[in-house]
Design a protein around this motif. Sequence first.
Motif, PDB file in Angstrom:
ATOM      1  N   ASN A   1      26.031   1.007 -16.044  1.00  0.00           N
ATOM      2  CA  ASN A   1      26.287   2.055 -15.059  1.00  0.00           C
ATOM      3  C   ASN A   1      25.668   1.704 -13.706  1.00  0.00           C
ATOM      4  N   MET A   2      24.490   1.088 -13.729  1.00  0.00           N
ATOM      5  CA  MET A   2      23.861   0.657 -12.486  1.00  0.00           C
ATOM      6  C   MET A   2      24.630  -0.495 -11.846  1.00  0.00           C
ATOM      7  N   ILE A   3      25.153  -1.406 -12.667  1.00  0.00           N
ATOM      8  CA  ILE A   3      25.955  -2.508 -12.131  1.00  0.00           C
ATOM      9  C   ILE A   3      27.190  -1.959 -11.427  1.00  0.00           C
ATOM     10  N   TYR A   4      27.840  -0.994 -12.046  1.00  0.00           N
ATOM     11  CA  TYR A   4      29.007  -0.355 -11.428  1.00  0.00           C
ATOM     12  C   TYR A   4      28.614   0.312 -10.106  1.00  0.00           C
ATOM     13  N   ALA A   5      27.484   1.031 -10.125  1.00  0.00           N
ATOM     14  CA  ALA A   5      27.043   1.729  -8.917  1.00  0.00           C
ATOM     15  C   ALA A   5      26.736   0.748  -7.794  1.00  0.00           C
ATOM     16  N   GLN A   6      26.111  -0.375  -8.118  1.00  0.00           N
ATOM     17  CA  GLN A   6      25.779  -1.357  -7.087  1.00  0.00           C
ATOM     18  C   GLN A   6      27.046  -1.956  -6.468  1.00  0.00           C
ATOM     19  N   ILE A   7      28.038  -2.233  -7.292  1.00  0.00           N
ATOM     20  CA  ILE A   7      29.228  -2.917  -6.793  1.00  0.00           C
ATOM     21  C   ILE A   7      30.166  -1.963  -6.061  1.00  0.00           C
ATOM     22  N   PHE A   8      30.402  -0.788  -6.621  1.00  0.00           N
ATOM     23  CA  PHE A   8      31.429   0.098  -6.061  1.00  0.00           C
ATOM     24  C   PHE A   8      30.861   1.246  -5.229  1.00  0.00           C
ATOM     25  N   ASP A   9      29.727   1.802  -5.611  1.00  0.00           N
ATOM     26  CA  ASP A   9      29.181   2.939  -4.869  1.00  0.00           C
ATOM     27  C   ASP A   9      28.277   2.502  -3.720  1.00  0.00           C
ATOM     28  N   LEU A  10      27.399   1.543  -3.980  1.00  0.00           N
ATOM     29  CA  LEU A  10      26.449   1.097  -2.967  1.00  0.00           C
ATOM     30  C   LEU A  10      26.940  -0.114  -2.188  1.00  0.00           C
ATOM     31  N   ASN A  11      28.078  -0.655  -2.581  1.00  0.00           N
ATOM     32  CA  ASN A  11      28.692  -1.795  -1.883  1.00  0.00           C
ATOM     33  C   ASN A  11      27.716  -2.969  -1.770  1.00  0.00           C
ATOM     34  N   ASN A  12      27.044  -3.250  -2.887  1.00  0.00           N
ATOM     35  CA  ASN A  12      26.090  -4.362  -2.923  1.00  0.00           C
ATOM     36  C   ASN A  12      26.470  -5.261  -4.102  1.00  0.00           C
ATOM     37  N   ARG A  13      27.503  -6.047  -3.914  1.00  0.00           N
ATOM     38  CA  ARG A  13      28.017  -6.885  -4.996  1.00  0.00           C
ATOM     39  C   ARG A  13      27.015  -7.937  -5.461  1.00  0.00           C
ATOM     40  N   PRO A  14      26.277  -8.581  -4.579  1.00  0.00           N
ATOM     41  CA  PRO A  14      25.291  -9.560  -5.061  1.00  0.00           C
ATOM     42  C   PRO A  14      24.251  -8.952  -5.995  1.00  0.00           C
ATOM     43  N   MET A  15      23.768  -7.740  -5.697  1.00  0.00           N
ATOM     44  CA  MET A  15      22.795  -7.125  -6.596  1.00  0.00           C
ATOM     45  C   MET A  15      23.438  -6.755  -7.925  1.00  0.00           C
ATOM     46  N   GLY A  16      24.684  -6.275  -7.884  1.00  0.00           N
ATOM     47  CA  GLY A  16      25.386  -6.004  -9.136  1.00  0.00           C
ATOM     48  C   GLY A  16      25.559  -7.267  -9.959  1.00  0.00           C
ATOM     49  N   ALA A  17      25.897  -8.379  -9.289  1.00  0.00           N
ATOM     50  CA  ALA A  17      26.031  -9.651  -9.995  1.00  0.00           C
ATOM     51  C   ALA A  17      24.691 -10.097 -10.569  1.00  0.00           C
ATOM     52  N   THR A  18      23.609  -9.869  -9.828  1.00  0.00           N
ATOM     53  CA  THR A  18      22.277 -10.249 -10.313  1.00  0.00           C
ATOM     54  C   THR A  18      21.911  -9.482 -11.571  1.00  0.00           C
ATOM     55  N   LEU A  19      22.163  -8.188 -11.573  1.00  0.00           N
ATOM     56  CA  LEU A  19      21.871  -7.380 -12.759  1.00  0.00           C
ATOM     57  C   LEU A  19      22.730  -7.825 -13.943  1.00  0.00           C
ATOM     58  N   ALA A  20      23.990  -8.194 -13.669  1.00  0.00           N
ATOM     59  CA  ALA A  20      24.862  -8.664 -14.746  1.00  0.00           C
ATOM     60  C   ALA A  20      24.349  -9.977 -15.335  1.00  0.00           C
ATOM     61  N   VAL A  21      23.909 -10.890 -14.473  1.00  0.00           N
ATOM     62  CA  VAL A  21      23.387 -12.179 -14.956  1.00  0.00           C
ATOM     63  C   VAL A  21      22.116 -11.965 -15.779  1.00  0.00           C
ATOM     64  N   LEU A  22      21.227 -11.108 -15.310  1.00  0.00           N
ATOM     65  CA  LEU A  22      19.997 -10.828 -16.055  1.00  0.00           C
ATOM     66  C   LEU A  22      20.304 -10.187 -17.394  1.00  0.00           C
ATOM     67  N   ALA A  23      21.277  -9.286 -17.419  1.00  0.00           N
ATOM     68  CA  ALA A  23      21.647  -8.648 -18.687  1.00  0.00           C
ATOM     69  C   ALA A  23      22.221  -9.680 -19.652  1.00  0.00           C
ATOM     70  N   MET A  24      23.095 -10.561 -19.150  1.00  0.00           N
ATOM     71  CA  MET A  24      23.663 -11.596 -20.011  1.00  0.00           C
ATOM     72  C   MET A  24      22.586 -12.542 -20.525  1.00  0.00           C
ATOM     73  N   GLY A  25      21.672 -12.930 -19.651  1.00  0.00           N
ATOM     74  CA  GLY A  25      20.600 -13.818 -20.073  1.00  0.00           C
ATOM     75  C   GLY A  25      19.692 -13.186 -21.109  1.00  0.00           C
ATOM     76  N   THR A  26      19.356 -11.918 -20.917  1.00  0.00           N
ATOM     77  CA  THR A  26      18.502 -11.220 -21.885  1.00  0.00           C
ATOM     78  C   THR A  26      19.178 -11.108 -23.241  1.00  0.00           C
ATOM     79  N   VAL A  27      20.445 -10.744 -23.220  1.00  0.00           N
ATOM     80  CA  VAL A  27      21.190 -10.624 -24.481  1.00  0.00           C
ATOM     81  C   VAL A  27      21.305 -11.981 -25.165  1.00  0.00           C
TER      82      VAL A  27
END
Length: 296
Positions: free
Chosen positions: A251-277
């Motif tokens: 939900n935060m990744i979605y908010a960063q990309i579409f609501d806050l218009n901060n695609r790099p931060m959304g991508a960063t959270l996605a990479v960290l989530a993938m790495g953790t998993v």
Amino acid sequence: MGDSQSRLRRALRSEGGKGLTIVSPPLVYTLLLLAAPLATIVLLSFWTQQFLTIDTNFTLANYEEALTDPLYRELMLRSLRISGLVTLATVVTAFPIAYFISFHVQSNRKSLWLFLITIPFWTSYLIRVFLWRVILAYDGPVNGTLLGLGVIDEPLGFILYNANAVVITLAHAFAPFAILPIFVSLERIDRSLLEAARDLGESHVMTFFRVTLPLAMPGVLAAALIVFIPTVGDYVTPRLVGGSGGTMIANMIYAQIFDLNNRPMGATLAVLAMGTVAVISIGLILLTRRWTGPKR
């Protein structure tokens, strides 16, 4: 030139060449639709964005913020906690069902049971989430039944719009994904091994823990990974039934990309989530192999 073409034709006619020809289309498909977008996400995570302008200079500022901000850390931990509870609940409830079908259902009826397990897939995932929101609502069947029986005096508030609702809904949604691999693993167990264990004096309980369960662990591990990996990044269920207490990292990744218009931060959270998993999944696989592997 002719020799080169001749060698190429001979290579394509060989067993290796035929195999390469067969796997080439899905390989290209995978690279285009999986590897390329993933590489784009990783690259984007090292950039920054100001409104509509993306700065392509390499920086680790996004990762520093994501790892130090308590909000992101809490969301990631909550996502792992919810996904872990969903995985535990799903596997624990799926194993008895798979065990019953494998060991106590006649062979000619097992297909029917497996067919019945897949019935939830006939309806949309979104519809099933909405139905759980109705079931768990303050005026829904659960609270209505408990109030009618006099078990409670007021509607239960902890079963909707929080992490509990997310766990319940996801556990139901992913139950078939856990039952099927466990069932396949149980079906592969040689029944003569169980008979030999009982002939040697083992009780049914000890036979289960010392023979059946270790041999079924590949299916249990597959079920756990199938449930754990996608539920960490689930977006729809937390959005519809989670409320503020059930918000997850997706939900935060979605908010960063579409609501806050901060695609790099959304991508960063996605990479960290993938790495953790990925790290947790690899650790789980290694622990399972160590437990079920040959004892020295």
